[in-house]
Design a protein around this motif. Structure first.
Motif, PDB file in Angstrom:
ATOM      1  N   UNK A 384       0.832  -1.200   0.000  1.00  0.00           N
ATOM      2  CA  UNK A 384       0.000   0.000   0.000  1.00  0.00           C
ATOM      3  C   UNK A 384       0.865   1.248   0.000  1.00  0.00           C
ATOM      4  N   UNK A 385       0.346   2.289  -0.638  1.00  0.00           N
ATOM      5  CA  UNK A 385       0.980   3.607  -0.636  1.00  0.00           C
ATOM      6  C   UNK A 385      -0.055   4.616  -0.154  1.00  0.00           C
ATOM      7  N   UNK A 386       0.236   5.308   0.935  1.00  0.00           N
ATOM      8  CA  UNK A 386      -0.659   6.323   1.483  1.00  0.00           C
ATOM      9  C   UNK A 386      -0.062   7.696   1.191  1.00  0.00           C
ATOM     10  N   UNK A 387      -0.852   8.564   0.570  1.00  0.00           N
ATOM     11  CA  UNK A 387      -0.333   9.849   0.098  1.00  0.00           C
ATOM     12  C   UNK A 387      -1.199  11.000   0.603  1.00  0.00           C
ATOM     13  N   UNK A 388      -0.555  12.003   1.138  1.00  0.00           N
ATOM     14  CA  UNK A 388      -1.210  13.253   1.508  1.00  0.00           C
ATOM     15  C   UNK A 388      -0.925  14.280   0.412  1.00  0.00           C
ATOM     16  N   UNK A 389      -1.959  15.023  -0.009  1.00  0.00           N
ATOM     17  CA  UNK A 389      -1.823  16.020  -1.070  1.00  0.00           C
ATOM     18  C   UNK A 389      -2.006  17.403  -0.455  1.00  0.00           C
ATOM     19  N   UNK A 390      -1.055  18.294  -0.689  1.00  0.00           N
ATOM     20  CA  UNK A 390      -1.092  19.632  -0.108  1.00  0.00           C
ATOM     21  C   UNK A 390      -0.789  20.693  -1.165  1.00  0.00           C
ATOM     22  N   UNK A 391      -1.748  21.577  -1.432  1.00  0.00           N
ATOM     23  CA  UNK A 391      -1.482  22.709  -2.309  1.00  0.00           C
ATOM     24  C   UNK A 391      -0.887  23.839  -1.451  1.00  0.00           C
ATOM     25  N   UNK A 392       0.349  23.642  -1.033  1.00  0.00           N
ATOM     26  CA  UNK A 392       1.030  24.625  -0.188  1.00  0.00           C
ATOM     27  C   UNK A 392       2.525  24.371  -0.242  1.00  0.00           C
ATOM     28  N   UNK A 393       3.282  25.309   0.289  1.00  0.00           N
ATOM     29  CA  UNK A 393       4.730  25.187   0.360  1.00  0.00           C
ATOM     30  C   UNK A 393       5.088  24.518   1.684  1.00  0.00           C
ATOM     31  N   UNK A 394       5.785  23.394   1.619  1.00  0.00           N
ATOM     32  CA  UNK A 394       6.103  22.623   2.816  1.00  0.00           C
ATOM     33  C   UNK A 394       7.585  22.726   3.166  1.00  0.00           C
ATOM     34  N   UNK A 395       7.848  22.927   4.442  1.00  0.00           N
ATOM     35  CA  UNK A 395       9.216  22.852   4.944  1.00  0.00           C
ATOM     36  C   UNK A 395       9.528  21.397   5.300  1.00  0.00           C
ATOM     37  N   UNK A 396      10.802  21.109   5.530  1.00  0.00           N
ATOM     38  CA  UNK A 396      11.172  19.747   5.936  1.00  0.00           C
ATOM     39  C   UNK A 396      10.493  19.365   7.250  1.00  0.00           C
ATOM     40  N   UNK A 397      10.364  20.321   8.142  1.00  0.00           N
ATOM     41  CA  UNK A 397       9.704  20.048   9.426  1.00  0.00           C
ATOM     42  C   UNK A 397       8.245  19.666   9.208  1.00  0.00           C
ATOM     43  N   UNK A 398       7.577  20.391   8.335  1.00  0.00           N
ATOM     44  CA  UNK A 398       6.169  20.094   8.042  1.00  0.00           C
ATOM     45  C   UNK A 398       6.035  18.746   7.342  1.00  0.00           C
ATOM     46  N   UNK A 399       6.955  18.441   6.453  1.00  0.00           N
ATOM     47  CA  UNK A 399       6.932  17.148   5.755  1.00  0.00           C
ATOM     48  C   UNK A 399       7.039  15.998   6.755  1.00  0.00           C
ATOM     49  N   UNK A 400       7.944  16.116   7.699  1.00  0.00           N
ATOM     50  CA  UNK A 400       8.118  15.058   8.700  1.00  0.00           C
ATOM     51  C   UNK A 400       6.853  14.891   9.540  1.00  0.00           C
TER      52      UNK A 400
END
Length: 454
Positions: A384-400
């Motif tokens: 399985x692959x679980x994916x979050x979609x975000x129309x925004x600018x992400x920092x590494x902290x937010x990605x984690x």
């Protein structure tokens, strides 16, 4: 602005294959207005001996005079064609070379005279040895699907191919425009890839182009939605209210009914009709049963959210409230269309073998306030692959943080015996190179342009 002919490779291959056959071949082509059916037929018919007839919403007598004129021009003799059997019989007597006969907007004839299908079926049956390819095209989708594809239809089972022309995909916009991916996301989010609508954009300053095309009472895209719905539907005001309800986030039957001041059993026939037209769809979560409704066409989604609530004001040249709403909320609106683009990106990446495994099922998941934007599964191999979609600018902290949230939600799915991967698709992702499955617009553009290494 007219641009080059884009995509339609599959449709052209089907048509060319049938053109290469001997004898009478019969093709049905249908799809919503503006989707590019006539352009497809014009492209296909280049260099062929053709009779191209575009019917009008007028009485039978007018349209058969139109046929007579077109045939007379083709054969160089003035003739009077009273019906389709006469047309086919005449062409069979006068020529042996292969002819392409295009009957565009045939749905106008069906609207005026239901028996016209029996007449066409008789013409096909009596002239099977006519060396011609007959293409019937139309735009009234609900009418054509009802009249052509039901078992009792006189034309049922006679066609060599049935082609439903769909809007272009997001990846095709890279062929159409010389613009960056962010501008193309905005264009696709308000046009849905309908070729006619794309012609109104350049991609230089998309938000200004949207204002000019949607909030101006003289603009085509401002009036188009009502015009299309009026052709297909009665009780237009009810359908418009339903679409506005869904566009504003009321996706469950109870919510839609309450927004429209109707009962649930009253709203269902309208939802079924909009579903048949391809304007809305019912979405059921993976591993669930109770679905929600969403607008599947980006043009109608945008129009229903930002234009429909202010229609009378815009029409009266007071667009300020609509423009203010658009300016304040357009960026958040883009999140939903971007999810569709993200799914297209994953399907393309899956097809090219760029993911950790080949998935065979793609969907969404939600339960009791928890949600995962995209779930890709290979049930046979239990991956399985679980994916979050975000129309925004992400920092590494937010990605984690998002990845940790996906890991938590994965427990709720009950995929204990699955190999689970986690991913993010964002507008921009800082430091994405440090993560295995974090993508942004740069990756989407690279894949869509054929640069697989992206």
């Amino acid at each position: 602005m007219i641009r080059k002919f884009v995509n339609r490779k599959e449709e052209l291959e089907i048509l060319e294959g049938l053109w290469g056959k001997e004898g009478l071949t019969f093709v049905l082509i249908y799809g919503r207005r503006r989707v590019g059916k006539t352009r497809l037929l014009d492209e296909f018919s280049k260099g062929k001996d053709r009779i191209f007839i575009m019917f009008e919403d007028k009485p039978r007598e007018y349209n058969f005079k139109l046929i007579s004129r077109k045939v007379s021009e083709f054969i160089g003799i003035n003739v009077n064609i009273p019906d389709f059997p006469s047309l086919f019989s005449l062409l069979k007597r006068l020529t042996n070379r292969r002819i392409l006969i295009i009957l565009d907007e045939f749905s106008y004839l069906i609207k005026k005279e239901g028996e016209i299908l029996s007449e066409l079926a008789r013409a096909i049956e009596e002239n099977k040895d006519l060396n011609a390819m007959v293409v019937v095209s139309g735009s009234y989708v609900s009418l054509l699907e009802r009249e052509l594809f039901r078992y009792s239809s006189p034309i049922y089972g006679r066609s060599d191919a049935n082609i439903k022309v769909q809007p272009l995909k997001f990846k095709h916009l890279f062929e159409w425009f010389d613009a960056n991916a962010e501008e193309l996301v905005k264009i696709y989010s308000v046009t849905g890839g309908t070729p006619k609508y794309l012609e109104f954009f350049k991609g230089d300053n998309t938000e200004e182009e949207i204002k000019n095309n949607f909030f101006n009472p003289s603009s085509f895209l401002f009036r188009e939605a009502k015009a299309l719905l009026s052709e297909e539907l009665r009780e237009l005001s009810v359908y418009l209210t339903i679409l506005e309800a869904i566009a504003r986030g009321n996706t469950r039957i109870t919510q839609i009914a309450n927004f429209c001041y109707m009962k649930e059993n009253q709203i269902m026939p309208y939802l079924r009709t909009l579903s048949k037209l391809g304007i809305i769809r019912k979405v059921v979560p993976l591993f669930g049963k109770r679905g929600i409704y969403e607008i599947s066409d980006n043009y109608f989604l945008f129009w229903s959210r930002f234009v429909s609530p202010y229609y009378e004001e815009i029409e009266s040249n007071f667009p300020e409230s609509a423009i203010e709403d658009f300016t304040r909320n357009f960026n958040s609106f883009l999140g939903k269309p971007f999810e569709g683009i993200a799914r297209e990106f994953l399907i393309e990446a899956n097809r090219k073998g760029l993911l950790p495994f080949q998935f065979t099922k793609l969907g969404r998941w939600w339960h009791r306030g928890e949600e995962i934007d995209i779930v890709a599964l290979n049930e046979r191999d239990k991956k399985a692959l679980l994916v979050e979609v975000k129309w925004s600018d992400l920092t590494k902290r937010r990605i984690k943080k998002i990845l940790r949230e996906l890991e938590r939600k994965a427990i709720l799915l009950g995929l204990d015996d699955y190999e689970i991967h986690f991913g993010i698709i964002a507008k921009r992702a800082g430091g994405k190179e440090e993560f295995e499955l974090v993508f942004d617009l740069r990756d989407i553009e690279g894949l869509m342009r054929g640069r697989e290494s992206a």
